[in-house]
Design a protein around this motif. Structure first.
Motif, PDB file in Angstrom:
ATOM      1  N   THR A 134       0.812  -1.219   0.000  1.00  0.00           N
ATOM      2  CA  THR A 134       0.000   0.000   0.000  1.00  0.00           C
ATOM      3  C   THR A 134       0.845   1.268   0.000  1.00  0.00           C
ATOM      4  OG1 THR A 134      -0.123   0.122   2.429  1.00  0.00           O
ATOM      5  CG2 THR A 134      -1.785  -1.220   1.297  1.00  0.00           C
ATOM      6  N   GLN A 135       2.144   1.119   0.335  1.00  0.00           N
ATOM      7  CA  GLN A 135       3.047   2.268   0.424  1.00  0.00           C
ATOM      8  C   GLN A 135       2.584   3.273   1.484  1.00  0.00           C
ATOM      9  OE1 GLN A 135       6.048   2.450  -1.305  1.00  0.00           O
ATOM     10  NE2 GLN A 135       5.487   0.346  -1.798  1.00  0.00           N
ATOM     11  N   ARG A 136       1.882   2.773   2.485  1.00  0.00           N
ATOM     12  CA  ARG A 136       1.426   3.598   3.600  1.00  0.00           C
ATOM     13  C   ARG A 136       2.042   3.074   4.889  1.00  0.00           C
ATOM     14  NH1 ARG A 136      -3.480   5.839   4.392  1.00  0.00           N
ATOM     15  NH2 ARG A 136      -3.950   4.220   5.921  1.00  0.00           N
ATOM     16  N   PRO A 137       2.134   3.918   5.923  1.00  0.00           N
ATOM     17  CA  PRO A 137       2.592   3.413   7.215  1.00  0.00           C
ATOM     18  C   PRO A 137       1.689   2.281   7.690  1.00  0.00           C
ATOM     19  CG  PRO A 137       2.584   5.810   7.210  1.00  0.00           C
ATOM     20  CD  PRO A 137       1.905   5.384   5.943  1.00  0.00           C
ATOM     21  N   ILE A 138       2.295   1.191   8.100  1.00  0.00           N
ATOM     22  CA  ILE A 138       1.518   0.022   8.520  1.00  0.00           C
ATOM     23  C   ILE A 138       0.682   0.352   9.750  1.00  0.00           C
ATOM     24  CG2 ILE A 138       1.711  -2.329   9.430  1.00  0.00           C
ATOM     25  CD1 ILE A 138       4.194  -2.653   7.657  1.00  0.00           C
ATOM     26  N   ALA A 139       1.196   1.197  10.626  1.00  0.00           N
ATOM     27  CA  ALA A 139       0.438   1.586  11.816  1.00  0.00           C
ATOM     28  C   ALA A 139      -0.886   2.234  11.434  1.00  0.00           C
ATOM     29  CB  ALA A 139       1.266   2.530  12.687  1.00  0.00           C
ATOM     30  N   ASP A 140      -0.866   3.059  10.378  1.00  0.00           N
ATOM     31  CA  ASP A 140      -2.106   3.702   9.920  1.00  0.00           C
ATOM     32  C   ASP A 140      -3.063   2.672   9.330  1.00  0.00           C
ATOM     33  OD1 ASP A 140      -1.006   6.076  10.713  1.00  0.00           O
ATOM     34  OD2 ASP A 140      -0.475   6.753   8.690  1.00  0.00           O
ATOM     35  N   ASP A 141      -2.520   1.736   8.538  1.00  0.00           N
ATOM     36  CA  ASP A 141      -3.361   0.681   7.960  1.00  0.00           C
ATOM     37  C   ASP A 141      -4.034  -0.141   9.049  1.00  0.00           C
ATOM     38  OD1 ASP A 141      -2.784   1.418   5.385  1.00  0.00           O
ATOM     39  OD2 ASP A 141      -1.189  -0.062   5.102  1.00  0.00           O
ATOM     40  N   LEU A 142      -3.247  -0.533  10.057  1.00  0.00           N
ATOM     41  CA  LEU A 142      -3.783  -1.365  11.137  1.00  0.00           C
ATOM     42  C   LEU A 142      -4.796  -0.600  11.976  1.00  0.00           C
ATOM     43  CD1 LEU A 142      -0.498  -3.143  12.315  1.00  0.00           C
ATOM     44  CD2 LEU A 142      -2.348  -4.130  10.957  1.00  0.00           C
TER      45      LEU A 142
END
Length: 334
Positions: free
Chosen positions: A85-93
């Protein structure tokens, strides 16, 4: 006093447990014979481009160096960046945790609300036809695969009868986000159209998750009631002329629930794991679906982030269960 010591002991072991979980997950994810860098770079990438990307991501470092950096980052709240996703994983979670927790909480409540009364009824009618039928139900609940049950429920109730939606969490847009729980947020904002839509979408995945949990709760409640119903205090209350209904539902059940409540904590962790399959089948936008997508994309950081978050949730839920255990059985908190 004993309950306070128990809580402090759980908090003391919280960080070592998470650390051990991270080490095991990191090690397993790095021995899998797949190269996530090559996957992200694409089929047309040259070896030089792949190695440059590997260096940029820090994956060219020795394993122990990568592990050390990962542990430090996680304890600072940084799970890294998703390769997919090329996004911070913390934000995804963070965006997906409420969906999974809402589904899991509903499944636990549903399994307890149905499983505990069935367990009591099975014990009170021991060795009857009803008892044998309920025992067959518990065996079936533990034996049926979650994905198979999910597909059957979709075929029957969504596609054949049209009673429930097939997939997703809600029709259209969700409610204004307050807690992230659609059922709660829609009630707070007074958006009852979204509430009924979210509830309809919740039915099938919650039933799928609740079925094996319900079977487990029936078994443990039955065993607890059978053990408590043969106690001396029960015989004394019967001799005093108390109605059997009052004895069973008011006194026996409280003692019988001690083992059941402990199992609910373990069940919650199992449901988080089962959500990986159930969310994938129902296209439920939670942690489980995110984990499946990460596995298919060989997104190691995202997989490890999911595992750590699931572990934290499991530890917190078991702490809550231990506290509830102390309230149900006052002897545990003295």
């Amino acid at each position: 006093m004993k309950l306070l010591v128990l809580i402090l002991n759980r908090f003391f072991w919280f960080f070592p447990t998470i650390l051990g979980l991270m080490v095991i997950t990191f090690t397993i994810s790095h021995v899998i014979p797949a190269d996530p860098v090559a996957f992200v770079a694409g089929d047309n990438a040259t070896n030089e481009q792949i190695e440059a990307l590997r260096a940029e991501l820090g994956l060219d470092q020795p394993i122990h160096v990568q592990l050390y950096r990962y542990v430090i980052d996680v304890f600072q709240g940084n799970f890294g960046q998703s390769l997919y996703t090329q996004r911070p994983i913390a934000d995804d979670l963070a965006g997906r945790v409420p969906a999974t927790l809402e589904l899991t909480f509903v499944a636990v409540l549903l399994s307890a609300a149905i499983g505990i009364p069935l367990g009591v009824i099975s014990a009170v009618n021991r060795n009857s036809l009803l008892d044998h039928a309920l025992r067959l139900f518990t065996v079936s609940g533990l034996a049926i695969a979650a994905f198979w049950l999910a597909i059957l429920l979709q075929l029957l109730f969504a596609m054949e009868l049209g009673w429930t939606p097939l997939q997703g969490r809600v029709d259209g847009w969700g409610p204004d986000e307050i807690t992230g729980f659609y059922l709660i947020d829609s009630l707070i904002t007074g958006d009852f159209e979204v509430f009924w839509s979210a509830l309809a979408h919740m039915v099938l995945p919650a039933l799928t998750l609740a079925f094996p949990a319900m079977a487990t709760i029936v078994r443990f409640t039955r065993a607890g009631v059978l053990e408590a119903i043969n106690s001396n205090y029960v015989m004394y209350e019967e001799a005093m002329g108390f109605p059997r209904r009052v004895i069973v539902w008011k006194y026996v059940l409280r003692n019988a629930l001690i083992g059941t409540v402990t199992q609910i904590g373990l069940i919650f962790g199992i449901l988080i794991a089962n959500a990986v399959v159930v969310e994938a089948v129902f296209d439920w936008p939670g942690l489980g679906l995110y984990a499946v997508q990460s596995i298919l994309q060989s997104d190691y950081n995202a997989i490890m982030g999911f595992t750590v978050v699931a572990g934290v949730i499991f530890i917190i839920v078991n702490l809550i269960v231990d506290v509830a255990h102390g309230f149900i059985d006052p002897r545990e908190s003295r």
